[in-house]
Design a protein around this motif. Structure first.
Motif, PDB file in Angstrom:
ATOM      1  N   GLY A 280       0.798  -1.211   0.000  1.00  0.00           N
ATOM      2  CA  GLY A 280       0.000   0.000   0.000  1.00  0.00           C
ATOM      3  C   GLY A 280       0.833   1.264   0.000  1.00  0.00           C
ATOM      4  O   GLY A 280       0.403   2.301  -0.536  1.00  0.00           O
ATOM      5  N   ASP A 281       2.022   1.207   0.578  1.00  0.00           N
ATOM      6  CA  ASP A 281       2.873   2.393   0.626  1.00  0.00           C
ATOM      7  C   ASP A 281       3.447   2.753  -0.736  1.00  0.00           C
ATOM      8  O   ASP A 281       3.921   3.873  -0.936  1.00  0.00           O
ATOM      9  N   ALA A 282       3.397   1.827  -1.679  1.00  0.00           N
ATOM     10  CA  ALA A 282       3.845   2.154  -3.037  1.00  0.00           C
ATOM     11  C   ALA A 282       2.967   3.239  -3.636  1.00  0.00           C
ATOM     12  O   ALA A 282       3.415   4.021  -4.486  1.00  0.00           O
ATOM     13  N   THR A 283       1.694   3.305  -3.209  1.00  0.00           N
ATOM     14  CA  THR A 283       0.796   4.317  -3.752  1.00  0.00           C
ATOM     15  C   THR A 283       1.228   5.725  -3.355  1.00  0.00           C
ATOM     16  O   THR A 283       0.841   6.695  -4.011  1.00  0.00           O
ATOM     17  N   LEU A 284       2.005   5.847  -2.289  1.00  0.00           N
ATOM     18  CA  LEU A 284       2.556   7.142  -1.908  1.00  0.00           C
ATOM     19  C   LEU A 284       3.730   7.520  -2.795  1.00  0.00           C
ATOM     20  O   LEU A 284       3.914   8.677  -3.141  1.00  0.00           O
ATOM     21  N   MET A 285       4.515   6.534  -3.182  1.00  0.00           N
ATOM     22  CA  MET A 285       5.691   6.806  -4.003  1.00  0.00           C
ATOM     23  C   MET A 285       5.330   7.157  -5.443  1.00  0.00           C
ATOM     24  O   MET A 285       5.997   7.965  -6.092  1.00  0.00           O
ATOM     25  N   MET A 286       4.281   6.535  -5.947  1.00  0.00           N
ATOM     26  CA  MET A 286       3.944   6.670  -7.372  1.00  0.00           C
ATOM     27  C   MET A 286       3.703   8.106  -7.832  1.00  0.00           C
ATOM     28  O   MET A 286       4.149   8.485  -8.919  1.00  0.00           O
TER      29      MET A 286
END
Length: 425
Positions: A268-274
């Motif tokens: 889920g934290d990948a959505t912050l990086m994108m």
């Protein structure tokens, strides 16, 4: 989708969610966009006034202990849950935060502070149950448990959800930069690929690191075998020369700024990086991964059990759980809340992974003290091979401070990222 369409979408979604809950509680389907020239009806929560009026006028208060940035506080035009709960029930919520499961455990174990609601992760729930630190829940006082997806109501760490109510869930995945990695990773093997030497990030905590090594070797991430754990430690030592750094939330800056190519982390934290790096992508390894759950529990020394159960119930009101999920950015186990979420969130596989990923996942369980001590010893040996907490030499105390501060900073950035995504629609 424009604002009018979104509002209609939420109303229709809630109606359909209610029908699903009354029936078979199957996962809600995606809904089509709805456009209208008339003003949409504003959704109003239909709280059970009789239920929520029990403690009005008594001046009651409860103490809630949660992870940082893990409860909607009124920012980003979302609900201030503690304030809304007080207005509805008359109960004041004193809210404080912890940084790790171990910090939570130590505070509760010490017994010097009384909390009414806490939010440990799955394996810590199991440990607290084993050590008689939690009160069994009265499900009659938490009627909104009917909204919880059945696949989360009988977990291995707490059969029958006797002591806990699922709060959020997500999985560990491989996060990678498509500019440097030319094909979708299929296996944990890529974290041992010499082609990516000095471009690999790795978990700096033992439980997640050993879980990955065990999966790569074909073992359970909950193994109690000394032989298997020693084999996993040897594999982690073998990997060490390829690892750029052992990190937690420091992964965000490194991946966003093209300073690393690949890393395991919470999907889920990948959505912050994108939003900060269009080359960031997520992949799920074929060997399987960890599906983790954070849950709401009541400690043994709670002074207000029924009020605590009321707060847990309020968290599972569909509109409350939906806004809370949007604030946090992880998956909600509440089916009616899921139906209220915007379609782009529902379809984000980093938050809600495909069924085959879930079926190929394991949840952490509490290991024996003997196994935990062995894992700590082996992890110390793995870290000693490089001589420092981080490969580039950051002292341990500095690293710990960075992790604690980073939790707050990056959760705030997660919310900002979701807000930008919504404004762009």
């Amino acid at each position: 989708m424009n604002k009018m369409g979104k509002m209609i979408f939420r109303v229709l979604a809630f109606v359909l969610a209610a029908l699903l809950v009354i029936g078979t509680l199957v996962m809600p389907l995606a809904f089509a966009d709805n456009e209208s020239e008339s003003e949409p009806e504003v959704f109003e929560a239909d709280y059970d006034d009789v239920y929520y009026s029990r403690f009005r006028g008594e001046g009651l208060s409860i103490s809630v202990y949660n992870w940082g940035e893990y409860l909607s506080d009124g920012s980003d035009d979302l609900m201030d849950i503690c304030a809304e709960f007080k207005e509805l029930t008359g109960i004041t919520v004193y809210y404080t935060n912890f940084a790790t499961n171990e910090e939570l455990y130590a505070k509760i174990k010490g017994g010097n502070t009384s909390y009414d609601v806490i939010f440990p992760s799955d394996y810590m729930v199991a440990r607290m149950i084993q050590e008689n630190m939690l009160i069994p829940l009265d499900h009659e006082n938490i009627p909104n448990m009917k909204y919880i997806d059945p696949q989360f109501t009988d977990p291995e760490y707490d059969p029958g959800s006797r002591y806990s109510v699922p709060y959020t869930w997500n999985t560990v995945a491989i996060i990678y930069n498509t500019e440097f990695v030319d094909e979708e990773p299929k296996s944990w093997d890529i974290l041992w690929d010499e082609k990516y030497k000095d471009q690999i990030l790795m978990f700096s905590n033992s439980r997640d690191a050993f879980a990955i090594a065990c999966k790569k070797l074909g073992y359970s991430m909950n193994t109690e075998s000394e032989e298997e754990l020693r084999a996993a430690a040897e594999l982690l030592i073998e990997q060490k020369s390829l690892v750029q750094a052992y990190v937690m939330d420091q992964i965000f800056d490194k991946m966003e700024n093209n300073e690393a190519a690949i890393a395991p982390y919470y999907a889920g934290d990948a959505t912050l990086m994108m939003p900060y790096n269009e080359n960031i992508a997520v992949a799920f390894p074929q060997e399987g991964t960890n599906l983790f759950i954070d849950a709401a529990c009541i400690p043994k020394n709670s002074q207000h059990k029924e009020a605590a159960e009321m707060f847990i119930n309020f968290l599972n009101e569909p509109n409350v759980a939906a806004e809370n999920a949007e604030f946090i950015g992880y998956a909600t186990p509440n089916l009616a809340a899921y139906a209220l979420l915007d379609e782009e969130i529902q379809e984000d596989e980093a938050i809600y992974p495909p069924e085959y990923v879930i079926e190929n996942s394991e949840q952490f369980i509490h290991l024996s003290e003997e196994t935990n001590l062995l894992m700590d010893q082996l992890w110390t040996e793995v870290m000693a091979k490089g001589g420092s907490f981080f490969k580039w030499g950051v002292p341990p105390i500095t690293a710990i401070l960075v992790i604690i501060i980073g939790k707050t900073v990056y959760r705030a950035r997660k919310r900002a990222a979701y807000k930008r995504m919504e404004e762009d629609l």
